[in-house]
Design an enzyme around this catalytic site. Structure first.
Site, mmCIF file in Angstrom:
data_model
loop_
_atom_site.group_PDB
_atom_site.id
_atom_site.type_symbol
_atom_site.label_atom_id
_atom_site.label_comp_id
_atom_site.label_asym_id
_atom_site.label_seq_id
_atom_site.Cartn_x
_atom_site.Cartn_y
_atom_site.Cartn_z
ATOM 1 N N ARG A 126 -3.599 4.517 7.510
ATOM 2 C CA ARG A 126 -4.645 4.980 8.276
ATOM 3 C C ARG A 126 -4.561 5.260 9.733
ATOM 4 N NH1 ARG A 126 -8.085 1.771 9.034
ATOM 5 N NH2 ARG A 126 -6.930 -0.301 8.170
ATOM 6 N N LYS A 137 -11.616 5.070 2.533
ATOM 7 C CA LYS A 137 -12.287 4.273 3.521
ATOM 8 C C LYS A 137 -13.434 4.649 4.094
ATOM 9 C CE LYS A 137 -9.828 0.396 2.705
ATOM 10 N NZ LYS A 137 -10.440 -0.564 2.119
ATOM 11 N N HIS A 157 -15.697 -5.887 1.588
ATOM 12 C CA HIS A 157 -14.208 -5.672 1.432
ATOM 13 C C HIS A 157 -13.664 -6.769 0.528
ATOM 14 C CE1 HIS A 157 -10.154 -4.461 3.203
ATOM 15 N NE2 HIS A 157 -10.094 -3.965 2.204
ATOM 16 N N SER A 185 -5.827 -5.444 3.750
ATOM 17 C CA SER A 185 -4.500 -4.753 2.616
ATOM 18 C C SER A 185 -3.257 -5.864 2.882
ATOM 19 C CB SER A 185 -4.115 -3.352 3.074
ATOM 20 O OG SER A 185 -5.401 -2.519 3.174
ATOM 21 N N LYS A 238 -5.452 -9.195 -2.515
ATOM 22 C CA LYS A 238 -6.629 -8.996 -3.143
ATOM 23 C C LYS A 238 -6.723 -8.356 -4.532
ATOM 24 C CE LYS A 238 -9.115 -6.336 -0.727
ATOM 25 N NZ LYS A 238 -8.022 -5.751 0.012
ATOM 26 N N THR A 239 -5.746 -6.928 -4.703
ATOM 27 C CA THR A 239 -5.545 -6.447 -6.032
ATOM 28 C C THR A 239 -4.764 -7.568 -6.862
ATOM 29 O OG1 THR A 239 -5.650 -4.341 -4.700
ATOM 30 C CG2 THR A 239 -4.655 -4.638 -6.879
ATOM 31 N N ASP A 271 -11.182 -3.885 -4.460
ATOM 32 C CA ASP A 271 -11.465 -3.605 -2.991
ATOM 33 C C ASP A 271 -12.963 -3.413 -2.276
ATOM 34 O OD1 ASP A 271 -9.870 -3.147 -0.812
ATOM 35 O OD2 ASP A 271 -10.533 -1.297 -0.628
ATOM 36 N N ARG A 279 1.781 3.253 -2.360
ATOM 37 C CA ARG A 279 0.309 3.087 -3.044
ATOM 38 C C ARG A 279 0.468 3.867 -4.318
ATOM 39 N NH1 ARG A 279 -3.588 -0.318 -0.580
ATOM 40 N NH2 ARG A 279 -2.933 -0.592 1.581
#
Length: 528
Positions: free
Chosen positions: A56, A198, A217, A235, A239-240, A254, A319
């Protein structure tokens, strides 16, 4: 330019000769290959490169300064204002640019799995692979839902259109601009598809609180008994990985909303980091990368078309984008009850926070507002090694409103639904980054499992004398010495110095919250 004129221009684009509307996944894959935008891997995933923007670009993100929303936005370095005139001029130029393309691609779908709070969206792309990404990440219409429903927000993405900062009021050739009044997201100058994802999240973070819904988030899953768990974190904090549990159904990886009815997924897909991905470590993610998935910046063997997840020559921010139903063990629809357990994930580069600690309500509010972690390499341009950061609510780049709005809503829901909150460090132990080592993932999984199973509810704890955190002294499957952050350090004085250093950073950062109660500061923060 008036709202009416904007809509006319948009309709001209949507109905133009070059518009390819609502193509299927196989059709989009064919387009990607024919246009040489990407390559097919052995699993049927599409492999693409995002050019020089492999993450990003937060410094290139703007919100249009409009009368109807100006008093609500938390303006600053994150929510940067841009004038209506600059937006409208740039918007017109982008639309004219896309009208001249041989093909553009349009996806119509939704954000928000709960029909009561669903946001109809449409995505207009210059690239076929970007439209494939949108198809995988957002919620796709079913047979009973019309994709022709009027969109309430539109993304217009033109990666090869570059802004002129002097004329267009941007900081560079790249721009991600949200107009809440025109209901437009305008993206250009970057091929990184995550900007689309996002941007919609940022929009939901503006719209949902107006309906008394907490936008979060976080990832979420649900156990066999209906117990719901949330995992907050930036990130790279896990989390994933941690929410993809074969013994629990995945709600989403997410972005979620928490309404009076419970939790719902905002998206229809997953956007997983896949650096060093193996089936052994993360089987659900590995096996989800099938036909139509999008692999970003993953190196592919030219002879075999096999993906090499260990190759980070382009970026560590590799990704994989795939629909949530590519995972077997999921909750459909992506809706569940109120959370029983909330986990805050942090990757502590100082190596001084406990691997797991149980938080009081005040500590939960303190650490939620602090949002401490280390940004990991590749998640943003310019980040090449872990960088200490405080990202309010574990998602400050995506929060248009003042952070205390989200924090107060979370505090109310924790208290109302009696949720247990844990702080889990997935970062370093035995020393700072470069000296210590990353906490063993199997230990982290065991600690999280114990928290979800209720094994830590009444566990014996010891208090950290610097951060005031309650540390479980025994966790099944984890050596006791791992749980106390000081013990793995060979140099105890170095540990204390680093811990006091981090505690000071917490205290200094929290000074910016001028309207937070003294109780949260005194009972929630470090003891020093």
């Amino acid at each position: 330019m008036s709202t009416v004129n904007v809509q006319i221009d948009l309709n001209e684009l949507l109905n133009g000769r070059n518009a390819q509307v609502q193509l299927s996944v196989p059709q989009l894959v064919e387009k990607v290959l024919k246009r040489e935008e990407g390559k097919l891997t052995t699993t049927g995933a599409v492999s693409v490169l995002t050019g020089k923007y492999t993450g990003r670009s937060p410094k290139d993100k703007f919100i249009v300064n409009e009368a109807s929303t100006a008093d609500k936005i938390d303006w600053g370095t994150i929510n940067q204002p841009i004038s209506q005139q600059h937006f409208e001029n740039l918007y017109t130029k982008v639309l004219e640019y896309l009208k001249e393309k041989e093909e553009i691609f349009i996806f119509k779908g939704f954000a928000g799995a709960d029909p009561s709070y669903r946001l109809p969206i449409q995505v207009i792309n210059e690239y076929a692979w970007h439209n494939l990404f949108a198809n995988q990440l957002f919620i796709r219409p079913t047979g009973i839902e019309s994709p022709k429903q009027d969109a309430q927000f539109t993304i217009v993405s033109a990666p090869t259109f570059k802004a002129n900062p002097i004329l267009d009021g941007t900081n560079s050739e790249t721009f991600i601009i949200v107009s809440f009044e025109k209901r437009i997201v305008l993206i250009g100058g970057t091929e990184y598809a995550g900007e689309m994802k996002k941007s919609i999240f940022s929009i939901m973070n503006y719209l949902l609180p107006e309906q008394d819904i907490l936008s979060m988030h976080c990832s979420a899953n649900v156990g066999e008994e209906g117990d719901v768990a949330l995992f907050f974190g930036l990130s790279g904090t896990g989390k994933t990985t941690l929410s993809a549990d074969p013994n629990r159904k995945l709600i989403g990886d997410d972005e979620h909303g928490w309404s009076d009815n419970g939790v719902f997924n905002i998206e229809g897909g997953c956007y997983a980091k896949c650096v060093n991905l193996t089936r052994e470590k993360e089987p659900q993610i590995f096996d989800a990368i099938t036909f139509g998935s999008v692999l970003e910046n993953v190196m592919i063997d030219e002879n075999t078309s096999l993906a090499n997840y260990n190759d980070v020559s382009l970026t560590e921010n590799t990704r994989a984008a795939y629909p949530i139903d590519a995972i077997d063990n999921i909750m459909l629809p992506s809706i569940a009850g109120h959370p029983n357990t909330i986990v805050f994930l942090t990757a502590d580069a100082f190596g001084v926070l406990p691997p797991i600690s149980k938080l009081s309500k005040e500590q939960a509010m303190y650490h939620f507002l602090s949002g401490y972690t280390s940004k990991l390499a590749g998640t943003e341009r310019g980040i090449t090694s872990p960088e200490v950061t405080f990202s309010t609510c574990f998602g400050s780049p995506f929060l248009p409103l003042n952070a205390t709005c989200y924090a107060e809503m979370l505090g109310e829901k924790i208290e109302k639904h009696n949720a247990n909150v844990f702080l889990v460090n997935t970062g370093w132990t035995g020393g700072k980054y470069g000296v210590g080592q990353r906490i063993n993932l199997s230990y982290t999984r065991a600690m999280v499992q114990a928290a979800l199973n209720g094994e830590l509810d009444n566990a014996e704890t010891g208090k950290d004398d610097i951060f005031g955190l309650e540390i479980p002294l025994h966790v099944p499957g984890v050596p006791d010495d791992v749980l106390i952050p000081e013990k793995p350090w060979t140099d105890k004085e170095a540990y204390k110095t680093k811990a006091l250093d981090l505690a000071g950073k917490f205290i200094e950062n929290f000074k910016k919250f001028t309207n937070v109660s003294e109780e949260i500061i005194e009972l929630g923060g470090p003891l020093v």
